[in-house]
Enzyme design. Structure first.
Site, PDB file in Angstrom:
ATOM      1  CG  ASN A   7      -1.870   1.148   1.301  1.00 25.74           C
ATOM      2  OD1 ASN A   7      -1.748   2.111   0.544  1.00 25.74           O
ATOM      3  ND2 ASN A   7      -2.807   1.100   2.226  1.00 25.74           N
ATOM      4  NE  ARG A  90      -4.603   3.691  -1.222  1.00 24.40           N
ATOM      5  CZ  ARG A  90      -4.104   4.825  -0.729  1.00 24.40           C
ATOM      6  NH1 ARG A  90      -2.907   4.853  -0.189  1.00 24.40           N
ATOM      7  NH2 ARG A  90      -4.806   5.930  -0.781  1.00 24.40           N
ATOM      8  CG  HIS A 179      -8.314   8.198   1.123  1.00 23.20           C
ATOM      9  ND1 HIS A 179      -8.406   9.536   1.430  1.00 23.20           N
ATOM     10  CD2 HIS A 179      -6.998   7.942   0.955  1.00 23.20           C
ATOM     11  CE1 HIS A 179      -7.196  10.070   1.448  1.00 23.20           C
ATOM     12  NE2 HIS A 179      -6.311   9.119   1.157  1.00 23.20           N
ATOM     13  NE  ARG A 238      -2.346  15.097  -1.305  1.00 23.24           N
ATOM     14  CZ  ARG A 238      -2.859  13.882  -1.195  1.00 23.24           C
ATOM     15  NH1 ARG A 238      -3.838  13.491  -1.995  1.00 23.24           N
ATOM     16  NH2 ARG A 238      -2.416  13.049  -0.273  1.00 23.24           N
ATOM     17  CD  GLU A 381      -6.079   2.339   3.077  1.00 22.37           C
ATOM     18  OE1 GLU A 381      -6.519   3.056   2.156  1.00 22.37           O
ATOM     19  OE2 GLU A 381      -5.015   2.574   3.667  1.00 22.37           O
TER      20      GLU A 381
END
Length: 394
Positions: A7, A90, A179, A238, A381
């Site tokens: 990931n 991912r 996500h 960001r 995840e």
């Protein structure tokens, strides 16, 4: 069956080696703060726990470090790369082409590369992980799970922008959502935990990248990120939501090039641009010392999240639970406290004592009289990806 999950995030790599279908974790670890001289490498098995600081310049160096740990003659968990049956990756942006777990081939890799301009902090790192894994684990099947897949249920009225329709119909310009693997995992855990047949949830994924999703009856209804994973909440580097007129002004009046603006909004903005730090632990530490820039940045971050909570409660016409997840969501009691402060109109009441407790399992941090459950759910995840990969193979 041994499945390795890789990931790759914008500044981190998380990994797990699982035996499936039992979901037994053979080892897990992460590399954080990639790109710095003080990157943190962690590795854990039933018998070994290692955490060290290295200079790790990029994701390629990080993946090499992970492989050396897995194959270590004393502390490793595999004797050969042939011990890995499959690898699940991912990938952030799959566009509209991929809505489920996919076996990787040249076409898939080209699509990931072509979508890199829309996810410049992620897709290149994701692709690097795939190429490295193919090189090192050359007998393993490679699969990809896209972050955008969970958000395929977002209705047209929410995902289409108010621009000429042919850009949506012919060019695929729309809100995709990101996500998704994390939001899917924690929302399913919340529904199971609360024993809800019908549900209205808001999932808040807070890490270096941040997003918030309205989830009704287990399906994504709206999401803070859009065409690319750059708008919405304030993130590590960001900017999140910004008036697009600012971009025109920077280019037309201030003399910035388009590449300069792209670099600034993706890599020099957010908490880093506001404070000089992009790790929330450093920002919280500085705020506690009275650093006003850090104090304001934390307040801005929480304020943005609260705006989305209000909007998503409105579009679902109610709210059963708020979920905090990912690195910041799970570990920052201060950020959870700032988000839930003065939300009594929505019957959201935080229990400060419960909020300060730390746990690796799902927990409620709301007061008994709060009509909205406030949950902290550790995301996984990697397990979600492993389940999807195993089910596809099976």
């Amino acid at each position: 069956m041994n499945i390795l999950i890789i990931n790759s995030g914008s500044s981190s790599i998380k990994y797990q080696l699982l035996e499936m279908p039992s979901a037994k974790i053979i080892c897990l670890g992460s590399i954080e703060r990639i790109g710095s001289k003080e990157a943190i490498s962690s590795y854990k098995t039933d018998h070994v726990k290692i955490e060290k600081i290295y200079e790790i310049k990029d994701h390629k160096a990080g993946l090499k470090r992970i492989t050396s740990l897995l194959l270590d003659s004393e502390k490793g968990v595999i004797k050969s790369t042939d011990d890995i049956d499959a690898i699940g990756h991912r990938v952030v942006h799959g566009g509209s082409s991929y809505t489920k777990t996919t076996l990787i081939n040249e076409e898939v890799k080209n699509k990931i590369k072509n979508l890199s301009p829309l996810a410049p902090l992620h897709n290149p790192a994701n692709l690097e992980g795939i190429l490295m894994a193919e090189e090192i684990f050359d007998t393993s099947k490679q699969f990809v799970v896209f972050d955008t897949a969970f958000h395929g249920t977002i209705p047209v009225k929410a995902k289409q922008y108010a621009i000429p329709g042919e850009l949506y119909k012919e060019k695929g310009i729309q809100a995709y959502g990101f996500h998704g693997t994390s939001h899917k995992y924690v929302s399913e855990k919340a529904i199971e935990y609360l024993k809800l047949k019908k549900s209205k949830l808001i999932s808040i994924h807070l890490g270096n990248g941040c997003s918030i999703t309205a989830i009704k009856d287990g399906k994504s209804l709206d999401h803070s990120m859009g065409f690319a994973p750059s708008n919405g909440l304030v993130m590590g580097t960001r900017s999140g939501d910004i008036d697009h007129s600012i971009i025109f002004y920077m280019v037309d009046t201030l003399g910035y090039s388009i590449d300069d603006v792209k670099e600034l909004l993706n890599k020099q903005s957010g908490m880093l641009g506001l404070t000089g730090y992009n790790d929330l632990r450093d920002i919280e530490s500085e705020a506690s010392k009275g650093n006003n820039e850090c104090i304001i940045a934390l307040e801005m971050n929480a304020y943005r999240i609260k705006k989305y909570i209000g909007a998503y409660t409105a579009i679902m016409n109610g709210l059963d639970a708020i979920i905090f997840t990912a690195g910041i969501g799970e570990n920052s009691s201060l950020m959870r406290q700032l988000v839930c402060k003065d939300m009594n109109y929505f019957n959201i009441h935080l229990d400060d004592a419960k909020n300060d407790l730390r746990s690796s399992t799902i927990r409620e941090i709301n007061t008994e009289n709060s009509k909205v459950n406030i949950l902290v759910i550790p995301t996984n995840e990697e397990l979600e990806i492993a389940k999807q990969v195993y089910n596809l193979i099976a």
